[in-house]
Design a protein around this motif. Sequence first.
Motif, PDB file in Angstrom:
ATOM      1  N   LEU A  42      14.226  45.426  -0.102  1.00 32.20           N
ATOM      2  CA  LEU A  42      13.731  46.645  -0.761  1.00 32.20           C
ATOM      3  C   LEU A  42      14.682  47.818  -0.562  1.00 32.20           C
ATOM      4  O   LEU A  42      14.620  48.802  -1.303  1.00 32.20           O
ATOM      5  N   LEU A  43      15.564  47.691   0.458  1.00 28.48           N
ATOM      6  CA  LEU A  43      16.535  48.771   0.717  1.00 28.48           C
ATOM      7  C   LEU A  43      17.872  48.458   0.071  1.00 28.48           C
ATOM      8  O   LEU A  43      18.800  49.267   0.100  1.00 28.48           O
ATOM      9  N   SER A  44      17.957  47.248  -0.584  1.00 29.86           N
ATOM     10  CA  SER A  44      19.277  46.758  -1.047  1.00 29.86           C
ATOM     11  C   SER A  44      19.718  47.444  -2.348  1.00 29.86           C
ATOM     12  O   SER A  44      20.899  47.467  -2.674  1.00 29.86           O
ATOM     13  N   GLY A  45      18.768  47.900  -3.148  1.00 25.36           N
ATOM     14  CA  GLY A  45      19.158  48.456  -4.450  1.00 25.36           C
ATOM     15  C   GLY A  45      19.403  47.375  -5.485  1.00 25.36           C
ATOM     16  O   GLY A  45      19.734  47.674  -6.633  1.00 25.36           O
ATOM     17  N   HIS A  46      19.249  46.114  -5.120  1.00 23.09           N
ATOM     18  CA  HIS A  46      19.417  45.027  -6.115  1.00 23.09           C
ATOM     19  C   HIS A  46      18.095  44.838  -6.857  1.00 23.09           C
ATOM     20  O   HIS A  46      17.211  44.100  -6.393  1.00 23.09           O
ATOM     21  N   HIS A  47      17.982  45.458  -8.005  1.00 23.31           N
ATOM     22  CA  HIS A  47      16.679  45.516  -8.682  1.00 23.31           C
ATOM     23  C   HIS A  47      16.171  44.151  -9.126  1.00 23.31           C
ATOM     24  O   HIS A  47      14.973  43.886  -9.084  1.00 23.31           O
ATOM     25  N   ASP A  48      17.096  43.246  -9.486  1.00 25.68           N
ATOM     26  CA  ASP A  48      16.613  41.913  -9.901  1.00 25.68           C
ATOM     27  C   ASP A  48      16.111  41.137  -8.682  1.00 25.68           C
ATOM     28  O   ASP A  48      15.089  40.453  -8.751  1.00 25.68           O
ATOM     29  N   GLN A  49      16.828  41.301  -7.527  1.00 29.64           N
ATOM     30  CA  GLN A  49      16.356  40.612  -6.308  1.00 29.64           C
ATOM     31  C   GLN A  49      15.007  41.202  -5.877  1.00 29.64           C
ATOM     32  O   GLN A  49      14.104  40.473  -5.453  1.00 29.64           O
ATOM     33  N   ILE A  50      14.872  42.511  -6.014  1.00 28.80           N
ATOM     34  CA  ILE A  50      13.614  43.183  -5.639  1.00 28.80           C
ATOM     35  C   ILE A  50      12.473  42.675  -6.522  1.00 28.80           C
ATOM     36  O   ILE A  50      11.406  42.307  -6.043  1.00 28.80           O
ATOM     37  N   ALA A  51      12.735  42.569  -7.820  1.00 25.68           N
ATOM     38  CA  ALA A  51      11.698  42.088  -8.756  1.00 25.68           C
ATOM     39  C   ALA A  51      11.300  40.664  -8.402  1.00 25.68           C
ATOM     40  O   ALA A  51      10.113  40.315  -8.385  1.00 25.68           O
ATOM     41  N   SER A  85       3.400  47.018  -0.563  1.00 27.48           N
ATOM     42  CA  SER A  85       4.205  48.225  -0.781  1.00 27.48           C
ATOM     43  C   SER A  85       4.617  48.828   0.546  1.00 27.48           C
ATOM     44  O   SER A  85       3.937  48.655   1.566  1.00 27.48           O
ATOM     45  N   TYR A  86       5.787  49.524   0.521  1.00 24.56           N
ATOM     46  CA  TYR A  86       6.328  50.154   1.733  1.00 24.56           C
ATOM     47  C   TYR A  86       6.892  51.513   1.367  1.00 24.56           C
ATOM     48  O   TYR A  86       7.285  51.745   0.224  1.00 24.56           O
ATOM     49  N   THR A  87       6.899  52.421   2.333  1.00 23.28           N
ATOM     50  CA  THR A  87       7.567  53.709   2.153  1.00 23.28           C
ATOM     51  C   THR A  87       8.158  54.136   3.502  1.00 23.28           C
ATOM     52  O   THR A  87       8.148  53.342   4.451  1.00 23.28           O
ATOM     53  N   GLN A 131       6.092  37.595  -3.563  1.00 25.91           N
ATOM     54  CA  GLN A 131       5.067  38.096  -2.642  1.00 25.91           C
ATOM     55  C   GLN A 131       3.698  38.112  -3.322  1.00 25.91           C
ATOM     56  O   GLN A 131       2.683  37.803  -2.723  1.00 25.91           O
ATOM     57  N   SER A 132       3.707  38.483  -4.619  1.00 27.86           N
ATOM     58  CA  SER A 132       2.434  38.516  -5.357  1.00 27.86           C
ATOM     59  C   SER A 132       1.842  37.113  -5.408  1.00 27.86           C
ATOM     60  O   SER A 132       0.665  36.902  -5.139  1.00 27.86           O
TER      61      SER A 132
END
Length: 229
Positions: free
Chosen positions: A198-207, A182-184, A213-214
Amino acid sequence: MPLRIDVITIFPDYFAPLQLSLMGKAQQSGLVTIAIHDLREFTSDRHRSVDDTPYGGGAGMVMTPEPWGQAIDAVVTDQSTLIVPTPAGKLFSQPVAAELAHSTHLIFACGRYEGIDQRVVEYYRPRIDVRELSIGDYVLAGGDVATLAMIEASVRLVPGVLGNPESLVEESHQLPGVEYPSYTKPPTWRGLDVPEVLLSGHHDQIARWRAEQSTIRTTHNRPDLLPGS
Ligand SMILES: COc1cc(COC(=O)c2cn[nH]c2)cc(-c2cccnc2)c1
Protein backbone atom coordinates in the motif's frame (compact mmCIF):
# COMPACT_ATOMS: atom_id res chain seq x y z
CA MET A 1 -37.15 15.90 -7.81
CA PRO A 2 -36.25 15.59 -4.11
CA LEU A 3 -36.96 12.30 -2.36
CA ARG A 4 -39.71 12.71 0.25
CA ILE A 5 -39.76 10.35 3.23
CA ASP A 6 -42.61 10.13 5.76
CA VAL A 7 -42.05 7.99 8.85
CA ILE A 8 -45.01 6.91 10.98
CA THR A 9 -44.09 5.67 14.46
CA ILE A 10 -45.17 5.70 18.11
CA PHE A 11 -41.58 6.73 19.01
CA PRO A 12 -40.82 9.89 16.97
CA ASP A 13 -37.77 10.60 19.19
CA TYR A 14 -36.10 7.48 17.73
CA PHE A 15 -35.57 9.55 14.59
CA ALA A 16 -33.71 12.49 16.11
CA PRO A 17 -30.41 11.09 14.67
CA LEU A 18 -31.69 11.86 11.16
CA GLN A 19 -31.14 15.58 11.92
CA LEU A 20 -27.42 14.91 12.42
CA SER A 21 -24.41 14.54 10.11
CA LEU A 22 -24.94 13.25 6.57
CA MET A 23 -28.70 12.80 6.97
CA GLY A 24 -29.03 16.32 8.36
CA LYS A 25 -27.00 17.78 5.50
CA ALA A 26 -29.04 15.83 2.95
CA GLN A 27 -32.17 17.51 4.31
CA GLN A 28 -30.58 20.98 4.35
CA SER A 29 -29.45 20.47 0.76
CA GLY A 30 -33.06 20.01 -0.30
CA LEU A 31 -32.22 16.65 -1.92
CA VAL A 32 -34.30 14.83 0.67
CA THR A 33 -37.14 15.87 2.97
CA ILE A 34 -37.93 13.67 5.96
CA ALA A 35 -41.04 14.09 8.14
CA ILE A 36 -41.77 12.08 11.28
CA HIS A 37 -45.39 11.46 12.33
CA ASP A 38 -46.62 10.19 15.70
CA LEU A 39 -49.16 7.41 15.08
CA ARG A 40 -51.02 8.40 18.25
CA GLU A 41 -51.98 11.71 16.61
CA PHE A 42 -54.21 9.57 14.38
CA THR A 43 -56.12 7.80 17.16
CA SER A 44 -59.57 8.95 18.25
CA ASP A 45 -60.04 7.40 21.68
CA ARG A 46 -59.22 9.06 24.99
CA HIS A 47 -56.35 6.64 25.67
CA ARG A 48 -54.90 7.12 22.18
CA SER A 49 -54.61 3.33 21.99
CA VAL A 50 -52.86 1.70 19.00
CA ASP A 51 -52.99 -2.00 19.86
CA ASP A 52 -55.36 -4.78 20.90
CA THR A 53 -55.35 -8.54 21.56
CA PRO A 54 -54.74 -10.86 18.60
CA TYR A 55 -57.65 -12.74 16.97
CA GLY A 56 -56.92 -16.46 17.18
CA GLY A 57 -55.13 -16.00 20.50
CA GLY A 58 -51.40 -15.99 21.09
CA ALA A 59 -49.05 -13.89 23.17
CA GLY A 60 -48.59 -10.16 22.83
CA MET A 61 -50.63 -7.45 21.15
CA VAL A 62 -51.27 -6.43 17.54
CA MET A 63 -51.46 -2.86 16.24
CA THR A 64 -55.01 -1.97 15.19
CA PRO A 65 -55.55 -0.99 11.52
CA GLU A 66 -57.55 2.25 11.84
CA PRO A 67 -54.85 4.60 13.19
CA TRP A 68 -52.54 3.30 10.43
CA GLY A 69 -55.20 3.92 7.81
CA GLN A 70 -55.70 7.48 9.04
CA ALA A 71 -51.95 8.16 9.26
CA ILE A 72 -51.07 6.68 5.85
CA ASP A 73 -54.05 8.41 4.16
CA ALA A 74 -52.72 11.73 5.51
CA VAL A 75 -49.47 11.41 3.50
CA VAL A 76 -50.10 8.90 0.68
CA THR A 77 -50.12 9.83 -3.03
CA ASP A 78 -50.23 7.59 -6.09
CA GLN A 79 -46.43 7.95 -6.25
CA SER A 80 -45.92 6.53 -2.75
CA THR A 81 -44.09 3.36 -1.80
CA LEU A 82 -45.22 1.98 1.58
CA ILE A 83 -42.44 0.14 3.42
CA VAL A 84 -43.19 -2.07 6.41
CA PRO A 85 -40.06 -3.30 8.23
CA THR A 86 -40.73 -6.83 9.51
CA PRO A 87 -38.77 -10.05 10.11
CA ALA A 88 -41.24 -11.65 7.65
CA GLY A 89 -40.20 -9.31 4.83
CA LYS A 90 -37.96 -9.71 1.78
CA LEU A 91 -34.31 -9.07 2.63
CA PHE A 92 -33.24 -5.43 2.32
CA SER A 93 -29.96 -5.10 0.42
CA GLN A 94 -27.75 -2.57 -1.35
CA PRO A 95 -29.66 -3.04 -4.64
CA VAL A 96 -32.95 -2.40 -2.77
CA ALA A 97 -31.38 0.71 -1.18
CA ALA A 98 -30.47 1.92 -4.67
CA GLU A 99 -34.06 1.38 -5.81
CA LEU A 100 -35.45 3.30 -2.84
CA ALA A 101 -32.93 6.11 -3.46
CA HIS A 102 -34.53 6.68 -6.85
CA SER A 103 -38.11 6.71 -5.54
CA THR A 104 -40.28 9.81 -5.31
CA HIS A 105 -42.00 9.17 -1.98
CA LEU A 106 -41.33 6.58 0.74
CA ILE A 107 -43.68 5.95 3.68
CA PHE A 108 -42.16 3.86 6.49
CA ALA A 109 -44.67 2.18 8.85
CA CYS A 110 -42.80 1.34 12.05
CA GLY A 111 -44.66 -1.50 13.75
CA ARG A 112 -44.31 -2.36 17.43
CA TYR A 113 -45.64 -5.24 19.58
CA GLU A 114 -46.20 -8.40 17.48
CA GLY A 115 -46.84 -6.41 14.36
CA ILE A 116 -49.53 -4.53 12.43
CA ASP A 117 -52.98 -5.92 11.46
CA GLN A 118 -52.24 -7.46 8.02
CA ARG A 119 -55.26 -5.70 6.49
CA VAL A 120 -53.22 -2.47 6.39
CA VAL A 121 -50.86 -4.08 3.86
CA GLU A 122 -53.83 -5.75 2.11
CA TYR A 123 -55.69 -2.41 1.81
CA TYR A 124 -52.81 -0.43 0.25
CA ARG A 125 -51.29 -3.21 -1.90
CA PRO A 126 -53.79 -2.74 -4.80
CA ARG A 127 -53.36 1.06 -4.60
CA ILE A 128 -49.61 1.67 -4.24
CA ASP A 129 -46.29 -0.19 -4.14
CA VAL A 130 -46.14 -1.96 -0.76
CA ARG A 131 -42.90 -3.63 0.38
CA GLU A 132 -42.50 -5.72 3.53
CA LEU A 133 -38.72 -5.58 4.13
CA SER A 134 -36.41 -7.27 6.65
CA ILE A 135 -32.96 -5.97 7.58
CA GLY A 136 -31.93 -9.38 8.93
CA ASP A 137 -32.98 -12.60 10.59
CA TYR A 138 -33.55 -11.40 14.13
CA VAL A 139 -36.49 -9.81 15.93
CA LEU A 140 -36.38 -6.17 17.05
CA ALA A 141 -38.85 -4.57 19.45
CA GLY A 142 -40.10 -2.40 16.59
CA GLY A 143 -39.51 -1.31 13.02
CA ASP A 144 -37.92 2.00 14.05
CA VAL A 145 -34.26 0.88 14.09
CA ALA A 146 -34.79 -1.04 10.83
CA THR A 147 -36.30 2.13 9.30
CA LEU A 148 -33.28 4.20 10.41
CA ALA A 149 -30.95 1.66 8.77
CA MET A 150 -32.92 1.58 5.51
CA ILE A 151 -33.18 5.39 5.36
CA GLU A 152 -29.43 5.81 5.95
CA ALA A 153 -28.51 3.13 3.37
CA SER A 154 -30.90 4.63 0.78
CA VAL A 155 -30.39 8.37 1.33
CA ARG A 156 -26.60 8.09 0.99
CA LEU A 157 -27.22 6.79 -2.54
CA VAL A 158 -29.35 9.78 -3.56
CA PRO A 159 -27.30 11.60 -6.22
CA GLY A 160 -25.59 14.61 -4.63
CA VAL A 161 -25.93 13.52 -1.01
CA LEU A 162 -22.46 11.99 -0.72
CA GLY A 163 -19.77 14.65 -1.18
CA ASN A 164 -17.40 12.31 -2.99
CA PRO A 165 -19.28 10.10 -5.48
CA GLU A 166 -15.84 8.47 -5.88
CA SER A 167 -16.50 6.18 -2.92
CA LEU A 168 -19.83 5.15 -4.47
CA VAL A 169 -18.16 4.25 -7.76
CA GLU A 170 -15.77 1.86 -6.00
CA GLU A 171 -18.68 0.51 -3.92
CA SER A 172 -20.75 -0.21 -7.01
CA HIS A 173 -17.92 -1.70 -9.14
CA GLN A 174 -16.53 -3.64 -6.20
CA LEU A 175 -16.30 -7.40 -6.61
CA PRO A 176 -19.41 -8.92 -5.07
CA GLY A 177 -18.31 -9.57 -1.52
CA VAL A 178 -16.90 -7.61 1.40
CA GLU A 179 -14.58 -4.65 1.18
CA TYR A 180 -10.82 -4.95 1.58
CA PRO A 181 -9.11 -3.83 4.83
CA SER A 182 -8.24 -0.13 5.03
CA TYR A 183 -5.23 1.62 6.58
CA THR A 184 -4.14 5.19 7.23
CA LYS A 185 -1.36 7.04 9.14
CA PRO A 186 0.75 6.31 11.13
CA PRO A 187 2.75 3.77 9.03
CA THR A 188 3.55 1.85 12.24
CA TRP A 189 1.16 1.68 15.17
CA ARG A 190 1.86 -0.27 18.36
CA GLY A 191 4.46 -2.28 16.44
CA LEU A 192 2.07 -3.08 13.58
CA ASP A 193 3.04 -1.98 10.05
CA VAL A 194 0.78 -1.04 7.13
CA PRO A 195 1.09 -3.72 4.36
CA GLU A 196 4.12 -2.74 2.22
CA VAL A 197 2.24 -2.91 -1.08
CA LEU A 198 0.00 0.00 0.00
CA LEU A 199 3.05 2.26 0.41
CA SER A 200 4.59 1.13 -2.92
CA GLY A 201 2.65 3.40 -5.27
CA HIS A 202 2.19 0.45 -7.66
CA HIS A 203 -1.50 0.94 -8.34
CA ASP A 204 -2.00 -2.32 -10.24
CA GLN A 205 -0.30 -4.31 -7.44
CA ILE A 206 -2.43 -2.43 -4.89
CA ALA A 207 -5.62 -3.22 -6.84
CA ARG A 208 -4.62 -6.90 -7.05
CA TRP A 209 -3.79 -7.05 -3.33
CA ARG A 210 -7.15 -5.42 -2.44
CA ALA A 211 -9.10 -7.83 -4.65
CA GLU A 212 -7.23 -10.73 -3.02
CA GLN A 213 -7.94 -9.40 0.49
CA SER A 214 -11.61 -8.94 -0.39
CA THR A 215 -11.83 -12.56 -1.57
CA ILE A 216 -10.03 -13.86 1.54
CA ARG A 217 -12.37 -11.91 3.83
CA THR A 218 -15.47 -12.89 1.87
CA THR A 219 -14.47 -16.56 1.93
CA HIS A 220 -13.93 -16.38 5.67
CA ASN A 221 -16.85 -14.17 6.73
CA ARG A 222 -19.42 -14.30 3.92
CA PRO A 223 -19.00 -17.35 1.64
CA ASP A 224 -22.61 -16.81 0.61
CA LEU A 225 -21.48 -13.69 -1.28
CA LEU A 226 -18.81 -15.49 -3.32
CA PRO A 227 -19.53 -15.52 -7.07
CA GLY A 228 -21.29 -18.69 -8.11
CA SER A 229 -22.40 -19.54 -4.59
C1 LIG B 1 -44.45 -5.15 11.36
O1 LIG B 1 -44.37 -6.38 12.04
C2 LIG B 1 -43.31 -6.56 12.90
C3 LIG B 1 -42.24 -5.66 12.92
C4 LIG B 1 -41.18 -5.91 13.83
C5 LIG B 1 -39.99 -4.98 13.84
O2 LIG B 1 -39.10 -5.30 12.76
C6 LIG B 1 -38.13 -6.26 13.02
O3 LIG B 1 -38.08 -6.85 14.09
C7 LIG B 1 -37.17 -6.55 11.94
C8 LIG B 1 -37.12 -5.92 10.70
N1 LIG B 1 -36.09 -6.49 10.02
N2 LIG B 1 -35.53 -7.44 10.79
C9 LIG B 1 -36.18 -7.51 11.98
C10 LIG B 1 -41.20 -7.00 14.70
C11 LIG B 1 -42.30 -7.88 14.64
C12 LIG B 1 -42.35 -9.03 15.53
C13 LIG B 1 -42.53 -10.32 15.03
C14 LIG B 1 -42.56 -11.39 15.90
C15 LIG B 1 -42.43 -11.16 17.28
N3 LIG B 1 -42.24 -9.91 17.75
C16 LIG B 1 -42.20 -8.86 16.92
C17 LIG B 1 -43.36 -7.67 13.75
